[in-house]
Design an enzyme around this catalytic site. Sequence first.
Site, PDB file in Angstrom:
ATOM      1  N   SER A 242      44.327  88.850  58.324  1.00 18.31           N
ATOM      2  CA  SER A 242      44.516  88.778  56.885  1.00 18.31           C
ATOM      3  C   SER A 242      44.461  87.327  56.439  1.00 18.31           C
ATOM      4  CB  SER A 242      45.851  89.414  56.486  1.00 18.31           C
ATOM      5  OG  SER A 242      46.810  88.403  56.224  1.00 18.31           O
ATOM      6  N   LYS A 243      43.947  87.185  55.231  1.00 19.19           N
ATOM      7  CA  LYS A 243      43.745  85.853  54.679  1.00 19.19           C
ATOM      8  C   LYS A 243      45.067  85.096  54.596  1.00 19.19           C
ATOM      9  CE  LYS A 243      41.919  83.779  50.531  1.00 19.19           C
ATOM     10  NZ  LYS A 243      41.612  83.938  49.147  1.00 19.19           N
ATOM     11  N   ARG A 244      46.147  85.835  54.362  1.00 20.30           N
ATOM     12  CA  ARG A 244      47.427  85.174  54.186  1.00 20.30           C
ATOM     13  C   ARG A 244      48.029  84.672  55.507  1.00 20.30           C
ATOM     14  NH1 ARG A 244      50.601  89.017  52.198  1.00 20.30           N
ATOM     15  NH2 ARG A 244      52.404  87.770  52.732  1.00 20.30           N
TER      16      ARG A 244
ATOM     17  N   ASP B  60      46.171  84.520  58.643  1.00 20.01           N
ATOM     18  CA  ASP B  60      45.266  83.966  59.650  1.00 20.01           C
ATOM     19  C   ASP B  60      44.184  83.103  59.003  1.00 20.01           C
ATOM     20  OD1 ASP B  60      46.405  85.765  61.740  1.00 20.01           O
ATOM     21  OD2 ASP B  60      45.577  87.289  60.418  1.00 20.01           O
TER      22      ASP B  60
END
Length: 462
Positions: A235-237, A239
Site C-alpha cells: 500500500s502506498k501509505r 510501502d
Amino acid sequence: MAPRVRFAPSPTGYFHVGSARTALFNWMFARQQGGTFILRIEDTDRSRNQPEQIDGIQRAMRWLGLDWDEGPFLQSDSAARHREVVDQLLEEGRAYACDCTPEQIEARKPPGSPPGYDGYHRERGLTPGLGRAVRFRAPLDAESIFEDVVAGGAVREPSRNIGDFVIRKGNGDALFILANVVDDADMRISHVIRGNDHLSNTHKYVLLWEALRLGPLPVFAHLPLMMNAAGKKLSKRRDKVAVEDYRDDGYLPEAFRNYLALVGWSPGGDREILPIEEMVAEFRLEDVTKSSGMFDERKLLDVNKKYILSLRPGDFLTRATAWLSDRTQPLAPLVQERSRTLAEAWAMVDFLYQPKPCIERDTLQRSARKVPEFGAILAAAEERYATVEWRADAIRQATVEAGDAAGVTNRARSQEPVRVAVTGRTVGPPLFESLEVLGRDRTLARLADARARLDDGTGATR
Ligand code: GLU
C-alpha cells in the site's frame, strides 16, 4: 502464431511496482515467444487520468529496459469505436439504458440482498440518451468460463453472480471494462497477462466478448498479488510502491528488474541473480506461482548491492555520476548562477544526496530565535505539502499559506525554517525548485525531523 500481448496501464498517479511486474512478465513472455509487446494507455476514465503520467509510464518502462513493439496507443483515441460497440449492443438488445442512482438502487433492495444492480430497468425499455447509463444485459443462466495459465485450468463464474454492469456512463463515455475488451479484440491480443485483482473484471470481459461474437477468447494469466515483507498487501501509505522512487534512490534498473522477476516466479533451483537473457529464455507463464509473491525491500536492496559489486569500477563511477547528474539537472542552471567555484556548486546540492541534512546546532537555534514561528511554520508546511501538487509554484503557494497559518507577519520569513529543515543551511539555490527535486516524501520526513529536534531540545543532528 506468435503471441500478441499488451501492457495496459491507466495513467493515474505514479508507476506502481505491481504494474512494473505485470509489464515485465508481459515483456518476458513476448520476447521468449518471439511475440509482439504492445503498450496501450488506458485513459478512458477522464476523472482519474493524469495525462503527465503517460510520459512517466514510458520513462519508467525505458528505465527498466522494457521496450515495446507497438504503441503507445491511447485508449481514448478509440472513443468513437467504443461508443459504436455500445450502440450495437443496444440495438441487439444485449444492453439497455438505465438512469437509476446508486441511492435508488440501494433503497429498493430488501435488506441482505446481494450487492450489484437489481435489474430495475432491464425490461423497462428506457430510451438511451445523454444522462442515461447503459448496462450490459448479463445472461441469466450462462457461465463465464476462461482458461487461466497461472490457475492451471478453467475458471468459472455463473453469470447471475456477475449482474448487469455499466458499460457506458451517462455522459457518453464508455467504461474501461468495455473499452478493454474491444481494444483487445481489435489488437488481436492472444494472451491477457494482468494482476489477479482483475479476476472479476475478466468474468465481465468474457460475457462481453461472447455477446460481441469476437471468436476464441484470449488465454488469461492472472498474476498473484504482491505483498510486503509483513505479508500485507502493498500500500502506498505503508510501502515504497512507486518505481520512480527506486530509480531516484539509486537502484540499478537491471537489479530492480531482476528482483521484480522473482516476485511470483522463479527460474528454478536457488538461482536469484541472473542476466535478463537467461530469465527470458526460461520464463514460462505456467511457472508463475498461484500464491501471492513477496516484495521485500530488504531483499531488493541485497540484490542491488550484488549488482553494484559486480560492476567494473569504471562503470560504477560512470553510472554513479550519471545518476547524480540526472538528479541535479533541473537545479543546474540555478546553481551555476550562484557558484564561484565547483566546490561551492557541490555544497549547494549536497543536501539532495544525504539521507538527512546536516543541521548544525547553531544554525537551527539561530534560525529558531530569528523566526519565532519556526516550529509552527514547519507543522503548517508539513500539512500542506502532504497533498499539494508537487511543483515548485504550487509548493511556493503552500509555503506562503503555511506562513500565514502560523501567523508570520513578514512573509519572507516563512521560507527560512523550511530551508534549514531541508538543506541544513540558511542560504542556497531557489528553495521551491529544490524541494521539487528533493521530492515530497523526503521533504516531509525532513520537516518532521527538524520539528522533533526542536521539540526535544537537541536542536542539532550532529
Ligand atoms: N488498465 C488496467 C489497470 O491499469 C489494466 C487492464 C488490463 O491489463 O487489462 O489496472
